[in-house]
Write a protein that holds these residues in place. Structure first.
Motif, PDB file in Angstrom:
ATOM      1  N   GLY A  55      -6.571   2.233  -7.785  1.00  0.00           N
ATOM      2  CA  GLY A  55      -4.816   2.139  -8.082  1.00  0.00           C
ATOM      3  C   GLY A  55      -4.964   0.213  -8.306  1.00  0.00           C
ATOM      4  O   GLY A  55      -5.173  -1.199  -8.752  1.00  0.00           O
ATOM      5  N   GLU A  56      -3.907  -0.011  -9.567  1.00  0.00           N
ATOM      6  CA  GLU A  56      -3.704  -1.287 -10.100  1.00  0.00           C
ATOM      7  C   GLU A  56      -2.547  -1.773  -9.303  1.00  0.00           C
ATOM      8  O   GLU A  56      -1.148  -1.434  -9.105  1.00  0.00           O
ATOM      9  N   GLY A  57      -2.837  -3.098  -8.802  1.00  0.00           N
ATOM     10  CA  GLY A  57      -2.006  -4.034  -8.268  1.00  0.00           C
ATOM     11  C   GLY A  57      -1.163  -4.834  -8.413  1.00  0.00           C
ATOM     12  O   GLY A  57      -0.671  -4.787  -8.726  1.00  0.00           O
ATOM     13  N   LEU A  58      -1.248  -6.109  -8.123  1.00  0.00           N
ATOM     14  CA  LEU A  58      -0.632  -7.182  -8.531  1.00  0.00           C
ATOM     15  C   LEU A  58      -1.042  -7.375  -9.989  1.00  0.00           C
ATOM     16  O   LEU A  58      -1.688  -8.813 -10.609  1.00  0.00           O
ATOM     17  N   TYR A  59      -0.437  -6.865 -11.140  1.00  0.00           N
ATOM     18  CA  TYR A  59      -1.052  -6.510 -12.530  1.00  0.00           C
ATOM     19  C   TYR A  59       0.259  -7.573 -12.685  1.00  0.00           C
ATOM     20  O   TYR A  59       0.013  -7.733 -14.734  1.00  0.00           O
ATOM     21  N   ASP A  60       0.812  -8.293 -12.455  1.00  0.00           N
ATOM     22  CA  ASP A  60       2.313  -9.061 -13.709  1.00  0.00           C
ATOM     23  C   ASP A  60       1.790 -10.231 -14.627  1.00  0.00           C
ATOM     24  O   ASP A  60       2.427 -10.047 -15.523  1.00  0.00           O
ATOM     25  N   GLU A  61       1.167 -10.951 -13.015  1.00  0.00           N
ATOM     26  CA  GLU A  61       0.866 -12.415 -14.226  1.00  0.00           C
ATOM     27  C   GLU A  61      -0.035 -11.759 -15.186  1.00  0.00           C
ATOM     28  O   GLU A  61       0.294 -12.075 -16.543  1.00  0.00           O
ATOM     29  N   PHE A  77       3.722   1.568  -9.383  1.00  0.00           N
ATOM     30  CA  PHE A  77       4.143   0.217  -8.510  1.00  0.00           C
ATOM     31  C   PHE A  77       2.520  -0.352  -8.105  1.00  0.00           C
ATOM     32  O   PHE A  77       1.485  -0.037  -8.885  1.00  0.00           O
ATOM     33  N   ARG A  78       3.328  -1.597  -7.257  1.00  0.00           N
ATOM     34  CA  ARG A  78       1.502  -2.152  -7.146  1.00  0.00           C
ATOM     35  C   ARG A  78       0.680  -1.877  -6.038  1.00  0.00           C
ATOM     36  O   ARG A  78       1.126  -1.774  -5.051  1.00  0.00           O
ATOM     37  N   HIS A  79       0.287  -0.634  -6.142  1.00  0.00           N
ATOM     38  CA  HIS A  79      -0.934   0.146  -5.456  1.00  0.00           C
ATOM     39  C   HIS A  79      -1.986  -0.238  -4.140  1.00  0.00           C
ATOM     40  O   HIS A  79      -2.385  -1.457  -5.223  1.00  0.00           O
ATOM     41  N   GLY A  80      -1.567  -0.810  -3.500  1.00  0.00           N
ATOM     42  CA  GLY A  80      -2.604  -1.214  -2.109  1.00  0.00           C
ATOM     43  C   GLY A  80      -3.225  -0.126  -1.097  1.00  0.00           C
ATOM     44  O   GLY A  80      -1.954  -0.354  -0.534  1.00  0.00           O
ATOM     45  N   GLY A  81      -3.968   0.711  -1.647  1.00  0.00           N
ATOM     46  CA  GLY A  81      -4.749   1.899  -0.411  1.00  0.00           C
ATOM     47  C   GLY A  81      -4.078   3.107  -1.013  1.00  0.00           C
ATOM     48  O   GLY A  81      -2.790   3.241  -1.695  1.00  0.00           O
ATOM     49  N   MET A  82      -5.278   3.951  -1.079  1.00  0.00           N
ATOM     50  CA  MET A  82      -5.060   5.302  -1.568  1.00  0.00           C
ATOM     51  C   MET A  82      -6.106   6.299  -0.231  1.00  0.00           C
ATOM     52  O   MET A  82      -6.869   5.473   0.058  1.00  0.00           O
ATOM     53  N   ALA A  83      -5.249   7.393  -0.168  1.00  0.00           N
ATOM     54  CA  ALA A  83      -6.632   8.363   0.543  1.00  0.00           C
ATOM     55  C   ALA A  83      -6.100   9.506  -0.174  1.00  0.00           C
ATOM     56  O   ALA A  83      -4.809  10.143  -0.440  1.00  0.00           O
TER      57      ALA A  83
END
Length: 551
Positions: free
Chosen positions: A218-224, A260-266
């Motif tokens: 998951g792509e998370g905090l990609y903004d910067e 969205f800013r992905h944070g955990g997957m199952a």
């Protein structure tokens, strides 16, 4: 090795959420033939369903403020990889800030395999500070190269030491530089500027292993990174699929799972055999999501089941009413056209502006976060980890700290689908346990289950808060083990203590549970100085991937 070996729904539900090693083993056929070793049997005794407690297979450690990775007596660790280490004969190097970690055994071995590791962003310690507010082309390239993911080959020597193979034929880097294929409903649409391929992958934090043996990252905090590199933000925030055993395979971004800013997957399976992917969000005003495939999973198809991720329904959770809200452009448009409706202030957009975003059906995937909030999904603080219980299929969610919202120590939440069916439209939601000195942990992050029902929780206290104020009694971040046999007995035991300023960010057992791999991120000063203390010779970062033995 046949990596298309099928796995049944029942077998998968036995392994789902157990930590990537077991799921990967099961999905490739290894888990079906693995014989538990004496040490694995000992690990199984860690959990006692009758007492709902965690017996003394290891002696829990106490909180510590030492600048060292501390483990129980009888356990030891090997430093497997640090930033900049060579991973293959092409000269590729291990990325920055390791996060989600997954182990894939080779030749049914407990002591030889591939590790997939996410790399969660970059740092001034890697690419240097800007000059007059601007980064050079070389700095931007290094910034994009240092994040993404690594596939590395590791083995355990006859002396018992885990080592990285620097000349592996399988090892590769997945970075923000190469091309990635966009799949699903958003591919080629106006919302992504008609793109079918995009540049690389960024800020990879979370992940899981599929039934067919690939990795979802998951792509998370990609903004910067997007801002600095001048990249189109609609090309990031997706779930990326990587096949660790195919070094030349293209990476795929599955738009049907939402941006969205992905944070955990199952990953799980519903009672009708449909694929279900649960996904958390690392935003400060986060929603919980699930994707349900249109068609059912077919074990005999092996890797061809990846096509299930191209078509399905995306939902967001209404935690107040215990229902899943279907996300659709039509529903968003209808809500926005209601004269009495006012968009949530956190979106910082007018109704007119939001209507401009939602014109085609594909737009609901590109702007899944906005759609979820508009349609009434419940907001929480950032969701750092999610995991499925191997017996019940219940979902556990790690909610990180958010001091600005008065959430000082975070908590673990629990979601049980109606009738135990992952495809169900309704669920029960509650709080499993809260962080804080009273329960002996804080700031839960990545989660992973053992087959016997214990959940391992990584702690991720912000570096500037460690050993201060409300966090002082907890000292450094830790690695904790919870029993889930009873929701009235939910105080963890501490297995490990991280170095000063470090956070545990990912765990993965080998199939026989004889080795635990874990990633640690250590906050750096960004001043270009040589790191001091733990892992001081790491060449710009004290973050590392380690292998823990002694189970």
């Amino acid at each position: 090795m046949d990596y298309n070996r099928p796995i049944s729904r029942r077998k998968f539900l036995t392994y789902v959420g157990t930590g990537a090693a077991t799921v990967a083993g099961a999905s490739t056929g290894f888990g079906l033939i693995w014989k538990p070793s004496p040490t694995a049997a000992a690990a199984d005794r860690l959990y006692d369903k009758k007492s709902a407690s965690i017996p003394s297979t290891f002696n829990p450690i106490s909180p510590s403020s030492q600048d060292e990775l501390l483990l129980p007596k009888g356990f030891q660790y090997d430093m497997v990889a640090s930033y900049g280490d060579k991973i293959n004969s092409s000269g590729d190097t291990f990325g920055f800030n390791p996060a989600f970690t997954a182990f894939f055994p080779m030749d049914n071995s407990e002591n030889h395999g591939l590790l997939y590791v996410n790399h969660d962003g970059s740092s001034a310690a890697v690419h240097g500070a800007p000059s007059n507010g601007h980064f050079s082309a070389g700095q931007i390239r290094q910034m994009l190269y240092s994040q993404g993911g690594s596939v590395v080959e590791v083995y355990r020597s006859k002396k018992g030491k885990w080592t990285l193979d620097p000349n592996s034929a399988y090892a590769r880097r997945i970075t923000g530089l190469e091309r990635a294929e966009l799949t699903g409903p958003a591919r080629g649409t106006a919302s992504v500027r008609t793109a079918g391929t995009v540049q690389g992958t960024l800020a990879n934090h979370s992940g899981t292993v599929t039934l067919w043996g690939s990795v979802l990252s998951g792509e998370g905090l990609y903004d910067e990174a997007c801002r600095v590199a001048g990249l189109n933000p609609t090309h990031y925030g997706w779930v990326v699929e990587v096949d660790p055993f195919e070094p030349k395979s293209a990476i795929k971004k599955h738009s049907a799972l939402g941006r969205f800013r992905h944070g955990g997957m199952a990953m799980g399976l519903g009672k009708k055999g449909r694929l279900v992917v649960y996904m958390g969000d690392r935003s400060d005003h986060a929603c919980l999501y699930k994707f349900v495939s249109k068609e059912a999973y077919q074990p005999a198809l092996g890797k061809e089941n990846a096509k299930l991720l191209n078509d399905g329904t995306l939902y967001a959770a209404d935690l107040v009413n215990g229902t899943w809200i279907k996300l659709s452009t039509a529903a968003v448009q209808q809500t926005l056209r209601d004269h009495a409706y006012q968009p949530p202030a956190v979106l910082q957009r007018s109704k007119e502006n939001l209507l401009e975003l939602f014109r085609d059906e594909a737009d609901v995937y590109v702007y899944a976060y906005e759609a979820a909030l508009i349609l009434g999904a419940t907001r929480t603080d950032r969701q750092e980890g999610v995991a499925l219980h191997p017996d019940t299929g219940d979902l556990y969610v790690a909610i990180g700290q958010n001091v600005a919202n008065g959430n000082i120590h975070g908590y673990l939440a629990h979601l049980s689908e109606k009738d135990g069916d992952a495809e169900a439209p309704a669920f029960h939601y509650d709080i499993f346990t809260a962080g804080g000195p009273q329960n002996g942990f804080s700031s839960p992050g990545s989660l992973s289950f053992e087959p016997n029902g214990n959940v391992w929780a990584c702690s991720a206290i912000d570096a500037d808060k460690v050993n201060k104020g409300s966090f002082a009694a907890l000292q450094n971040s830790g690695l904790y083990v919870f029993s889930t046999a009873s929701h009235t007995v939910n105080t963890p035991v501490q297995f490990a203590s991280a170095p000063v300023g470090a956070q545990f960010t990912g765990t993965a057992f080998t199939p026989g549970e004889c080795t635990l791999f874990t990633s640690l991120q250590v906050a750096d000063t960004g001043n270009g100085k040589t790191p001091q203390g733990w892992n001081a010779d790491a060449g710009g970062s004290r973050s590392a991937l380690v292998a823990i033995t002694g189970f």
